[in-house]
Structure formats: C-alpha cells, structure tokens
Design a protein around this motif. Structure first.
Motif, PDB file in Angstrom:
ATOM      1  N   ASP A   2       0.869  -1.250  -0.060  1.00 52.88           N
ATOM      2  CA  ASP A   2      -0.212   0.190   0.039  1.00 52.88           C
ATOM      3  C   ASP A   2       0.863   1.154   0.025  1.00 52.88           C
ATOM      4  OD1 ASP A   2      -1.637   2.080   0.654  1.00 52.88           O
ATOM      5  OD2 ASP A   2      -3.043   0.965   1.592  1.00 52.88           O
ATOM      6  N   GLY A   3       1.105   1.888  -1.092  1.00 54.04           N
ATOM      7  CA  GLY A   3       1.963   3.106  -1.362  1.00 54.04           C
ATOM      8  C   GLY A   3       1.347   4.264  -0.590  1.00 54.04           C
ATOM      9  N   GLU A   4       0.178   4.282  -0.249  1.00 52.16           N
ATOM     10  CA  GLU A   4      -0.308   5.396   0.755  1.00 52.16           C
ATOM     11  C   GLU A   4       0.157   5.155   2.004  1.00 52.16           C
ATOM     12  OE1 GLU A   4      -4.344   6.387   0.098  1.00 52.16           O
ATOM     13  OE2 GLU A   4      -4.283   6.317  -1.894  1.00 52.16           O
ATOM     14  N   ARG A   5       0.047   4.030   2.495  1.00 56.76           N
ATOM     15  CA  ARG A   5       0.341   3.667   3.713  1.00 56.76           C
ATOM     16  C   ARG A   5       2.019   4.168   4.126  1.00 56.76           C
ATOM     17  NH1 ARG A   5      -2.728  -1.209   6.686  1.00 56.76           N
ATOM     18  NH2 ARG A   5      -4.899  -0.026   6.685  1.00 56.76           N
ATOM     19  N   LEU A   6       2.629   3.751   3.113  1.00 60.68           N
ATOM     20  CA  LEU A   6       4.101   3.908   2.987  1.00 60.68           C
ATOM     21  C   LEU A   6       4.422   5.217   3.166  1.00 60.68           C
ATOM     22  CD1 LEU A   6       7.082   2.844   2.913  1.00 60.68           C
ATOM     23  CD2 LEU A   6       6.778   2.581   0.448  1.00 60.68           C
ATOM     24  N   ALA A   7       3.934   6.024   2.361  1.00 56.71           N
ATOM     25  CA  ALA A   7       4.221   7.574   2.093  1.00 56.71           C
ATOM     26  C   ALA A   7       3.735   8.151   3.827  1.00 56.71           C
ATOM     27  CB  ALA A   7       3.361   8.030   1.306  1.00 56.71           C
TER      28      ALA A   7
END
Length: 124
Positions: A2-7
């Motif tokens: 999940d890229g949003e969570r990573l960011a």
C-alpha cells in the motif's frame, strides 16, 4: 504494498523520499515507485523499510489497521514512543549508546515502574 500507507509512515518519521531512498541504497525515483504502487520492494528491501520506519510489514501490506509494532502484548506504542524508537533505530551504534545511557539516567531519577510497585526486570 500500500503506497499510501508507506508515504504516511515515511512522512510521520519526518523523512523525504530522497532521504529514505538513500538509507535503503536506492535512487529516489526507484523508491518513489513503491509509493506510487508501480513496483513492490523485494523482501529484503521491505525488511529494511520496516526496520527504518519502525512499522510492521503487515501494515504496509494492508493486512492490519495499526502501523505500530507491538512488542508489549496488546499495548500499542504512542506516537511519541514510536518516534523515540524510530530515532533509536536510525542512530549509529554510538548514538544508541548515548540514548541508552540517557534513558537509564532519566529512569533512575523518577521511574513510574518502581513507584507503582512493578518490577524493572524488563529494563536492561
């Protein structure tokens, strides 16, 4: 991943994409692909990300709702505690020694563990 969570976790740690990419030994453009969801990191890179950002892989893989790694059996870390752990993990060995000595000195002067009758057995 999940890229949003990573960011979100990277931003909470106060790191730019470029800074985290450097810590991982990657270019910023390569790292940015993880956050955009274009590319998934290798298992080794995922491990480095989790250790650096003090986040569970399950959270980044969207398998759980909480980002905190819970070493205390049910008591999640507060944001301040998570920040301290993150700083510690990003420190050099010498920096970790300073942090440990400082924490021991502070705990020795006013420890809520000893004042409430609990043992300090878990503190090294």
């Amino acid at each position: 991943m999940d890229g949003e969570r990573l960011a979100e976790v990277r931003n909470r740690a106060g790191l730019t994409q470029a800074a985290l990419a450097e810590m991982l030994g990657q270019s910023q453009s390569h790292y940015a692909r993880y956050e955009r969801g274009v590319h998934d990191p290798s298992s080794e890179t995922l491990k480095k990300i989790c250790l650096t950002l003090d986040v569970s892989p399950e959270y980044l893989l969207d398998m759980v709702d909480s980002s905190a790694i819970d070493p205390f059996g049910g008591a999640p870390l507060s944001e301040d505690e998570a920040t301290l752990v993150s700083w510690y993990r990003r420190s050099t060995p010498e920096g970790r020694t300073v942090i440990q000595a400082t924490a021991k000195a502070v705990a020795a002067t006013a420890s809520p563990l000893t004042s409430s009758g609990q043992s300090e057995a878990g503190i090294a």
